[in-house]
Design a protein around this motif. Structure first.
Motif, PDB file in Angstrom:
ATOM      1  N   MET A  51       0.734  -1.026  -0.062  1.00 59.64           N
ATOM      2  CA  MET A  51      -0.022   0.037   0.048  1.00 59.64           C
ATOM      3  C   MET A  51       1.048   1.232   0.104  1.00 59.64           C
ATOM      4  N   LEU A  62       6.661 -12.170   9.881  1.00 61.60           N
ATOM      5  CA  LEU A  62       5.449 -11.211   9.701  1.00 61.60           C
ATOM      6  C   LEU A  62       5.793  -9.823   9.088  1.00 61.60           C
ATOM      7  N   LEU A  64       3.976  -6.323   8.750  1.00 63.92           N
ATOM      8  CA  LEU A  64       2.444  -5.877   8.932  1.00 63.92           C
ATOM      9  C   LEU A  64       2.662  -4.354   8.761  1.00 63.92           C
ATOM     10  N   PHE A  65       1.430  -3.909   8.366  1.00 65.23           N
ATOM     11  CA  PHE A  65       1.182  -2.295   8.113  1.00 65.23           C
ATOM     12  C   PHE A  65      -0.121  -1.789   8.874  1.00 65.23           C
ATOM     13  N   GLU A  66      -0.300  -0.592   8.940  1.00 64.74           N
ATOM     14  CA  GLU A  66      -1.463   0.109   9.621  1.00 64.74           C
ATOM     15  C   GLU A  66      -1.163   0.247  11.175  1.00 64.74           C
ATOM     16  N   ALA A  69      -2.835  -1.550  14.021  1.00 63.39           N
ATOM     17  CA  ALA A  69      -2.650  -3.126  14.079  1.00 63.39           C
ATOM     18  C   ALA A  69      -1.237  -3.180  14.464  1.00 63.39           C
ATOM     19  N   TYR A  73      -0.241  -5.190  17.858  1.00 63.45           N
ATOM     20  CA  TYR A  73       0.458  -6.766  17.992  1.00 63.45           C
ATOM     21  C   TYR A  73       1.554  -6.443  18.776  1.00 63.45           C
ATOM     22  N   HIS A 104      -9.905   6.916  12.794  1.00 59.33           N
ATOM     23  CA  HIS A 104      -9.733   6.816  11.347  1.00 59.33           C
ATOM     24  C   HIS A 104     -10.590   8.121  10.520  1.00 59.33           C
TER      25      HIS A 104
ATOM     26  N   TYR B  86     -12.089 -14.487  14.928  1.00 61.87           N
ATOM     27  CA  TYR B  86     -11.096 -13.648  15.387  1.00 61.87           C
ATOM     28  C   TYR B  86      -9.966 -14.714  16.136  1.00 61.87           C
ATOM     29  N   LEU B  91      -0.575 -14.038  14.808  1.00 64.85           N
ATOM     30  CA  LEU B  91       0.001 -13.398  13.783  1.00 64.85           C
ATOM     31  C   LEU B  91      -1.410 -13.203  12.710  1.00 64.85           C
ATOM     32  N   ALA B  94      -3.057 -10.276  14.182  1.00 64.19           N
ATOM     33  CA  ALA B  94      -2.491  -9.094  13.726  1.00 64.19           C
ATOM     34  C   ALA B  94      -2.872  -8.501  12.015  1.00 64.19           C
ATOM     35  N   LYS B  95      -2.882  -9.790  11.328  1.00 63.34           N
ATOM     36  CA  LYS B  95      -3.477  -9.632  10.006  1.00 63.34           C
ATOM     37  C   LYS B  95      -4.844  -9.023   9.556  1.00 63.34           C
ATOM     38  N   HIS B  97      -6.481  -7.441  12.122  1.00 60.80           N
ATOM     39  CA  HIS B  97      -6.474  -5.844  12.368  1.00 60.80           C
ATOM     40  C   HIS B  97      -6.053  -5.097  11.163  1.00 60.80           C
ATOM     41  N   SER B  98      -5.104  -5.689  10.646  1.00 60.84           N
ATOM     42  CA  SER B  98      -4.384  -4.672   9.567  1.00 60.84           C
ATOM     43  C   SER B  98      -5.410  -4.433   8.431  1.00 60.84           C
ATOM     44  N   ASP B 101      -8.218  -2.074   9.684  1.00 58.58           N
ATOM     45  CA  ASP B 101      -7.887  -0.873   9.646  1.00 58.58           C
ATOM     46  C   ASP B 101      -7.840  -0.177   8.286  1.00 58.58           C
ATOM     47  N   TRP B 102      -7.374  -0.913   7.491  1.00 61.44           N
ATOM     48  CA  TRP B 102      -7.018  -0.453   6.017  1.00 61.44           C
ATOM     49  C   TRP B 102      -8.410  -0.129   5.394  1.00 61.44           C
ATOM     50  N   HIS B 104     -10.989   1.289   6.796  1.00 61.58           N
ATOM     51  CA  HIS B 104     -11.758   2.630   6.899  1.00 61.58           C
ATOM     52  C   HIS B 104     -11.471   3.469   5.881  1.00 61.58           C
ATOM     53  N   ASN B 106     -10.118   3.198   2.785  1.00 66.30           N
ATOM     54  CA  ASN B 106     -10.283   2.677   1.370  1.00 66.30           C
ATOM     55  C   ASN B 106     -11.443   2.105   1.160  1.00 66.30           C
ATOM     56  N   LYS B 146      -6.996  -3.638  -4.803  1.00 62.20           N
ATOM     57  CA  LYS B 146      -6.038  -4.137  -3.640  1.00 62.20           C
ATOM     58  C   LYS B 146      -6.634  -5.477  -2.960  1.00 62.20           C
ATOM     59  N   PHE B 150      -3.986  -8.094  -3.427  1.00 62.65           N
ATOM     60  CA  PHE B 150      -3.108  -8.258  -2.411  1.00 62.65           C
ATOM     61  C   PHE B 150      -3.972  -9.373  -1.155  1.00 62.65           C
ATOM     62  N   TRP B 151      -5.032  -8.558  -0.575  1.00 62.64           N
ATOM     63  CA  TRP B 151      -5.815  -9.189   0.557  1.00 62.64           C
ATOM     64  C   TRP B 151      -6.382 -10.738   0.256  1.00 62.64           C
TER      65      TRP B 151
END
Lengths: 247, 247
Positions: A51, A62, A64-66, A69, A73, A104, B86, B91, B94-95, B97-98, B101-102, B104, B106, B146, B150-151
């Motif tokens: 991104m 791992l 990780l972004f955002e 998050a 973590y 956000h 959840y 790990l 964390a993904k 949450h990522s 967060d993304w 919001h 996008n 994306k 990616f996801w």
């Protein structure tokens, strides 16, 4: 292998992650991704975060972004992190997620939209956009009011009634620091009515010193440059902002 | 005391929370907050959520808003919820949450901005805004790309390579369902290039049936009304949208 934090200290979420690591004694390597040089678009960095945004981390396998998050973590992955940053208590944790999610589309959206369109756009070669700035300022103002009247309700010094800071305090306070780039009168106009917000920012700074100040040094340097450019522009009668650079 | 869910099924995050409760056999009372009647601004509801947004929940002494925070809380508070929604694994969590967060800034931002300014604004008495719609469509298009590239990378049928749905799948798929309100040609133009996204939406629907369909019924009724108004408008030669109502 040591935790790697890819960041630019001019980005408010980058600063939150770096301060968090330093305050909690997490051993990490900071790798600068200079936004002013568009380094976030390099193939090497996009392999970490497709991104093209900072911050991002690599911890073992791992990537990780955002920033929210990442903070969540790190709170769980590093046993030395005190519970108040991201409490195990289900109800407290739920409230922290609520304020982080709210961030956000409110404080963050307003700050970025206003500061960029009112002040920073020329730094990356774009014109100021008064209409977008006005929209951003409205969201920002309303967000500061909500923090004052709702999120800081009660006797706690920090968000959601807590007496110790959480990752939400750190994230949101780093956001408000971006307002330092505004003209002093403008910043005071925005922050002045919000006494609790001002106290909360001070409390968060105090709880994370000396790291908070050190990580924000670069922001104050940029502020100084912006002011210099502005006074030069004023004395020569030309617009200064297009000559301002981040570094 | 039973969990209370304050929601309007026309709101995509409301639907995600309702479907989640139903799929996981959580005993709850659904309290409708009609956005078309501006019920979210009533003093009673603002006592639950001062931000005047749905969904919100009350669980015992906890009042909570922001749908991601709600889904996260419910996953932890109700022991009957399967781990894949959840995951406990740090790990995987964390993904999730990522991607949440993304979401919001996008997929959510793009969908709301486009669908509202291109189609729904007249429903609440506002004019369409082609310029804002164009900006929204650009963010929406880029977000769908994306998700596709990616996801949904890898062999898993769900986001971040999973073989079972998480709260992120439910949240994001409910968002994409809002595109049903667009004209068919427009919707196909947006979704057509994204085969993986289409398969993922189907997989998420299949994993949450029959609740997914039941909770979306009201959306399809609105779609039908919009189409009727549009064809009436076309045959009478007048603009239809200002006569469209949500109910």
């Amino acid at each position: 292998m040591k935790l790697k934090v890819y960041a630019d200290r001019l980005s408010q979420p980058s600063r939150a992650v770096i301060i968090f690591c330093k305050v909690n004694g997490i051993d990490f390597e900071e790798i600068e991704v200079k936004l002013a040089n568009r380094e976030q678009h390099s193939p090497e960095f996009k392999d970490i975060n497709p991104m093209a945004k900072v911050p991002a981390i690599v911890d073992g396998r791992l990537k990780l972004f955002e920033s929210h998050a990442i903070l969540t973590y790190l709170s769980c992955a590093f046993p030395g992190v005190a519970d108040h940053w991201y409490p195990n208590d289900l109800l407290k944790r739920a409230k922290i997620h609520s304020v982080l999610d709210w961030h956000h589309s409110n404080l963050r959206l307003g700050t970025v939209k206003y500061v960029f369109n009112h002040k920073l756009a020329p730094v990356v070669g774009l014109p100021l956009n008064p209409e977008a700035a006005a929209k951003g300022k409205k969201i920002l103002s309303s967000s500061l009011s909500k923090i004052e009247s709702f999120w800081l309700k009660g006797s706690g010094r920090f968000l959601v009634g807590s007496n110790q800071p959480s990752i939400a305090d750190l994230s949101l306070v780093c956001e408000t620091m971006q307002l330092e780039l505004l003209d002093e009168e403008d910043r005071i106009g925005l922050m002045g009515p919000h006494k609790k917000v001002q106290q909360w920012i001070e409390s968060t700074k105090n709880a994370t010193r000396p790291h908070f100040d050190e990580v924000h040094e670069v922001l104050f340097k940029v502020k100084e440059n912006l002011q210099k450019q502005q006074s030069l522009g004023a004395s020569s009668g030309s617009s200064s902002s297009s000559n301002t650079t981040l570094h």
